[in-house]
Design an enzyme around this catalytic site. Structure first.
Site, mmCIF file in Angstrom:
data_model
loop_
_atom_site.group_PDB
_atom_site.id
_atom_site.type_symbol
_atom_site.label_atom_id
_atom_site.label_comp_id
_atom_site.label_asym_id
_atom_site.label_seq_id
_atom_site.Cartn_x
_atom_site.Cartn_y
_atom_site.Cartn_z
ATOM 1 N N HIS A 75 -7.333 -3.803 4.483
ATOM 2 C CA HIS A 75 -6.742 -4.507 5.619
ATOM 3 C C HIS A 75 -7.363 -4.006 6.918
ATOM 4 O O HIS A 75 -7.364 -2.809 7.191
ATOM 5 C CB HIS A 75 -5.228 -4.294 5.646
ATOM 6 C CG HIS A 75 -4.504 -5.134 4.634
ATOM 7 N ND1 HIS A 75 -3.170 -5.399 4.702
ATOM 8 C CD2 HIS A 75 -4.960 -5.782 3.538
ATOM 9 C CE1 HIS A 75 -2.816 -6.174 3.683
ATOM 10 N NE2 HIS A 75 -3.886 -6.407 2.960
ATOM 11 N N TYR A 203 4.979 -6.271 10.771
ATOM 12 C CA TYR A 203 6.072 -5.398 11.209
ATOM 13 C C TYR A 203 6.857 -6.193 12.255
ATOM 14 O O TYR A 203 6.362 -6.414 13.362
ATOM 15 C CB TYR A 203 5.532 -4.125 11.863
ATOM 16 C CG TYR A 203 4.937 -3.111 10.901
ATOM 17 C CD1 TYR A 203 3.643 -3.237 10.414
ATOM 18 C CD2 TYR A 203 5.685 -1.999 10.496
ATOM 19 C CE1 TYR A 203 3.100 -2.289 9.548
ATOM 20 C CE2 TYR A 203 5.150 -1.047 9.632
ATOM 21 C CZ TYR A 203 3.865 -1.204 9.163
ATOM 22 O OH TYR A 203 3.331 -0.271 8.309
ATOM 23 N N PRO A 295 9.471 5.980 6.932
ATOM 24 C CA PRO A 295 8.327 5.273 6.350
ATOM 25 C C PRO A 295 7.589 4.315 7.291
ATOM 26 O O PRO A 295 6.526 3.819 6.933
ATOM 27 C CB PRO A 295 8.953 4.506 5.178
ATOM 28 C CG PRO A 295 10.391 4.383 5.510
ATOM 29 C CD PRO A 295 10.741 5.584 6.323
ATOM 30 N N LYS A 299 2.969 7.056 6.559
ATOM 31 C CA LYS A 299 2.227 8.315 6.620
ATOM 32 C C LYS A 299 2.518 9.303 5.474
ATOM 33 O O LYS A 299 1.748 10.244 5.258
ATOM 34 C CB LYS A 299 2.530 9.042 7.952
ATOM 35 C CG LYS A 299 1.870 8.403 9.140
ATOM 36 C CD LYS A 299 0.397 8.761 9.222
ATOM 37 C CE LYS A 299 -0.392 7.811 10.067
ATOM 38 N NZ LYS A 299 -1.283 6.904 9.348
ATOM 39 N N TYR A 387 -2.585 4.893 12.982
ATOM 40 C CA TYR A 387 -2.255 4.191 11.734
ATOM 41 C C TYR A 387 -3.370 4.345 10.700
ATOM 42 O O TYR A 387 -3.112 4.615 9.526
ATOM 43 C CB TYR A 387 -1.983 2.707 12.017
ATOM 44 C CG TYR A 387 -1.254 2.000 10.896
ATOM 45 C CD1 TYR A 387 0.114 1.759 10.962
ATOM 46 C CD2 TYR A 387 -1.943 1.562 9.767
ATOM 47 C CE1 TYR A 387 0.777 1.107 9.932
ATOM 48 C CE2 TYR A 387 -1.286 0.916 8.729
ATOM 49 C CZ TYR A 387 0.074 0.685 8.820
ATOM 50 O OH TYR A 387 0.729 0.046 7.796
HETATM 51 P P1 FAD Z 1 7.007 13.137 -4.521
HETATM 52 O O1 FAD Z 1 6.324 11.848 -4.652
HETATM 53 O O2 FAD Z 1 8.455 13.160 -4.190
HETATM 54 O O3 FAD Z 1 6.767 13.920 -5.885
HETATM 55 C C1 FAD Z 1 7.463 15.088 -6.231
HETATM 56 C C2 FAD Z 1 7.526 15.207 -7.741
HETATM 57 O O4 FAD Z 1 8.216 16.406 -8.083
HETATM 58 C C3 FAD Z 1 8.297 14.074 -8.391
HETATM 59 O O5 FAD Z 1 7.566 13.554 -9.472
HETATM 60 C C4 FAD Z 1 9.605 14.727 -8.842
HETATM 61 O O6 FAD Z 1 10.133 14.117 -9.992
HETATM 62 C C5 FAD Z 1 9.147 16.148 -9.107
HETATM 63 N N1 FAD Z 1 10.211 17.153 -9.044
HETATM 64 C C6 FAD Z 1 11.331 17.163 -8.281
HETATM 65 N N2 FAD Z 1 12.044 18.273 -8.511
HETATM 66 C C7 FAD Z 1 11.370 18.983 -9.439
HETATM 67 C C8 FAD Z 1 11.623 20.220 -10.078
HETATM 68 N N3 FAD Z 1 12.711 20.920 -9.829
HETATM 69 N N4 FAD Z 1 10.717 20.682 -10.978
HETATM 70 C C9 FAD Z 1 9.588 19.952 -11.261
HETATM 71 N N5 FAD Z 1 9.313 18.757 -10.673
HETATM 72 C C10 FAD Z 1 10.185 18.283 -9.782
HETATM 73 N N6 FAD Z 1 3.918 7.090 2.350
HETATM 74 C C11 FAD Z 1 2.711 6.577 2.739
HETATM 75 O O7 FAD Z 1 1.756 7.343 2.910
HETATM 76 N N7 FAD Z 1 2.521 5.230 2.949
HETATM 77 C C12 FAD Z 1 3.533 4.351 2.783
HETATM 78 O O8 FAD Z 1 3.307 3.141 2.909
HETATM 79 C C13 FAD Z 1 4.835 4.864 2.400
HETATM 80 N N8 FAD Z 1 5.885 4.038 2.209
HETATM 81 C C14 FAD Z 1 7.041 4.530 1.661
HETATM 82 C C15 FAD Z 1 8.050 3.646 1.401
HETATM 83 C C16 FAD Z 1 9.230 4.113 0.842
HETATM 84 C C17 FAD Z 1 10.319 3.129 0.557
HETATM 85 C C18 FAD Z 1 9.381 5.501 0.515
HETATM 86 C C19 FAD Z 1 10.624 6.034 -0.142
HETATM 87 C C20 FAD Z 1 8.378 6.401 0.801
HETATM 88 C C21 FAD Z 1 7.206 5.926 1.369
HETATM 89 N N9 FAD Z 1 6.158 6.783 1.664
HETATM 90 C C22 FAD Z 1 4.975 6.282 2.153
HETATM 91 C C23 FAD Z 1 6.295 8.234 1.431
HETATM 92 C C24 FAD Z 1 5.665 8.687 0.111
HETATM 93 O O9 FAD Z 1 6.192 7.953 -0.962
HETATM 94 C C25 FAD Z 1 5.905 10.206 -0.095
HETATM 95 O O10 FAD Z 1 5.548 10.881 1.075
HETATM 96 C C26 FAD Z 1 5.109 10.753 -1.283
HETATM 97 O O11 FAD Z 1 5.693 10.358 -2.490
HETATM 98 C C27 FAD Z 1 5.042 12.288 -1.251
HETATM 99 O O12 FAD Z 1 4.396 12.765 -2.406
HETATM 100 P P2 FAD Z 1 4.772 14.169 -3.028
HETATM 101 O O13 FAD Z 1 3.906 14.313 -4.240
HETATM 102 O O14 FAD Z 1 4.696 15.231 -1.991
HETATM 103 O O15 FAD Z 1 6.311 14.065 -3.429
HETATM 104 C C1 DHB Z 2 4.666 -0.153 2.900
HETATM 105 C C2 DHB Z 2 5.539 0.849 3.221
HETATM 106 C C3 DHB Z 2 5.580 1.319 4.506
HETATM 107 O O1 DHB Z 2 6.411 2.308 4.832
HETATM 108 C C4 DHB Z 2 4.760 0.796 5.491
HETATM 109 O O2 DHB Z 2 4.846 1.260 6.753
HETATM 110 C C5 DHB Z 2 3.878 -0.205 5.172
HETATM 111 C C6 DHB Z 2 3.837 -0.690 3.863
HETATM 112 C C7 DHB Z 2 4.621 -0.676 1.518
HETATM 113 O O3 DHB Z 2 5.378 -0.173 0.691
HETATM 114 O O4 DHB Z 2 3.814 -1.571 1.243
#
Ligand code: FAD
Ligand code: DHB
Length: 395
Positions: A75, A203, A295, A299, A387
């Site tokens: 995009h 957005y 979100p 980021k 962004y």
């Molecule tokens: P997580 O993905 O939370 O992974 C942590 C892992 O640890 C999980 O698999 C969990 O099961 C495991 N765990 C938990 N506790 C334990 C334990 N005690 N022992 C062993 N394992 C454990 N980010 C973006 O960059 N772009 C986006 O567009 C975006 N949109 C989002 C939209 C939504 C609706 C949401 C909810 C989040 C969004 N995010 C976005 C954020 C992004 O999803 C998170 O920042 C990302 O998942 C972080 O990755 P992580 O590996 O640090 O943590």
């Molecule tokens: C998506 C999630 C976001 O938080 C965002 O800012 C843009 C896109 C997505 O899930 O596609």
């Protein structure tokens, strides 16, 4: 009881834990990944969708870019809507860079497949995970797996277990500073079987509340609605969701989202959260374990990748050259980027959402800011460079 040895014990198989394990593997460093959930659950968790160009480069360099390059949607901009009138922010024209829309669960699937193909040690469905000896000496991770208690002895532990994990609470609370902000709303998100009818993300600021139009593939759209923080998803029938999405997203030019079967729905709370520092003894926190952004700026996953990029580089210097400077600087290096992303995510969130009960002055100021953003190249440039992602330090 079974005992295992590794150089880096990684808690959590989300984007940060899996990417770290892969980067360490490429540097010849052994790791074991311990995850509470099943592989199926991790691969099906619908979350982020937007990858900064630095995250795309990282995935390619890590050997997991093939499917992303085939299926990811590049995009070159986004659209900002104000009450049904759209204004494009042309990222590529302003910064020379694009973002890629590719689901987090696809990134997770690709990383798991690569690690397993390379003989990586990923252990799913671990119970009762606990960390010991993190302060000094050789730390260990204790888990219960298939009814047996395992001990994983390591040189270092990476806490990649998200906001609700065990790594951060294993650090004495007096050793951490916590910075937090809650928002008076949440997002109701859906995944729908409907071909995207718009090229780029929308957005939309609307008096009924913020709405976001996003996508996952040429057949699947992803949409979000601002809702109450304690919203009960059971009160949202599919019809009600589409009717609200239409009310907020319908545009003056006649565009509105194409409807389709809703495949998944859920409510996500919104917070800004940072702990400092990201290191305690031999334990290093990365990704959502250390920081959460609302979100709106897309980021979270990107920040998680930046953390593990710095951590893998520092561990490599430690093992290859016996140098600790990278590990000593890990927390400060990550936090600089984390706070920039916090500022941006807070700003995007404040700009686009409706704040109920806000003073009339703030409402007018918000509308003036939206008008400025969509009419000034300088303001659009500021959004665009944040962004698409700031450059990684020393990369
Ligand atoms: P997580 O993905 O939370 O992974 C942590 C892992 O640890 C999980 O698999 C969990 O099961 C495991 N765990 C938990 N506790 C334990 C334990 N005690 N022992 C062993 N394992 C454990 N980010 C973006 O960059 N772009 C986006 O567009 C975006 N949109 C989002 C939209 C939504 C609706 C949401 C909810 C989040 C969004 N995010 C976005 C954020 C992004 O999803 C998170 O920042 C990302 O998942 C972080 O990755 P992580 O590996 O640090 O943590
Ligand atoms: C998506 C999630 C976001 O938080 C965002 O800012 C843009 C896109 C997505 O899930 O596609």
């Amino acid at each position: 009881m079974a005992q295992f040895e590794t150089q880096v014990g990684i808690v959590g198989a989300g984007p940060s834990g899996l990417m770290l394990s892969q980067l360490l593997h490429l540097a010849g460093i052994h790791s074991i990944v311990l995850e509470v959930r099943s592989r199926h659950y991790c691969e099906g968790r619908v979350r982020a969708g937007v990858l900064e160009h630095t995250s795309v480069t990282m995935l390619r360099n890590a050997g997991v870019g093939q499917r992303l390059d085939r299926e990811g949607l590049q995009h070159a901009g986004i659209e900002i809507g104000i009450q049904g009138v759209l204004h494009r922010i042309p990222f590529e024209e302003l910064t020379g860079k694009c973002v890629t829309v590719y689901g987090q669960q696809e990134v997770v699937k690709d990383l798991i497949a690569r690690r397993l193909a390379d003989g990586g040690d990923l252990r799913f469905e671990c119970g009762e995970v606990s960390l010991e000896n993190i302060e000094q000496g050789r730390p260990l991770i204790r888990v219960r797996k298939d009814g047996v208690e395992d001990e994983v002895h390591c040189d270092f532990i990476a806490g990649c277990d998200g906001y609700h994990g065990v790594a951060r609470p294993s650090i004495p609370s007096q050793a951490l500073n916590v910075y937090e902000r809650l928002y008076p709303f949440a997002w109701l998100g859906i995944l729908a079987e409907a071909a995207p009818s718009r090229e780029e993300l929308v957005y939309m600021h609307h008096e009924r509340g913020f709405a976001l139009y996003s996508m996952r593939s040429p057949h699947i759209t992803r949409l979000y609605l601002q809702c109450k923080p304690d919203e009960d998803i059971a009160e949202w029938s599919d019809d009600r969701i589409w009717s609200e999405l239409n009310a907020r997203l319908s545009c003056e030019d006649g565009w509105r989202p194409t409807e389709g079967k809703i495949l998944q729905k859920g409510v996500t709370g919104m917070r800004s959260f940072v702990v400092e520092p990201l290191q305690y003894g031999q334990l290093f926190l990365a990704g959502d374990a250390a920081h959460i952004v609302p979100p709106t700026g897309a980021k979270g996953m990107n920040l998680a990748f930046a953390d593990v990029h710095y951590l893998a580089r520092a561990l490599r210097a430690r093992y290859e050259e016996n140098k600790d400077e990278g590990l000593d600087a890990y927390s400060a290096t990550c936090l600089k980027r984390v706070w920039r992303a916090q500022r941006f995510s807070w700003w995007m969130t404040s700009l686009l959402h409706r704040f109920e009960h806000e003073p009339a002055f703030d409402r007018k100021r918000q509308l003036a800011e939206l008008e400025y953003l969509t009419s000034s190249r300088a303001a659009a440039m500021s959004l665009a460079e944040n962004y698409v992602g700031l450059p990684l330090e020393g990369a």
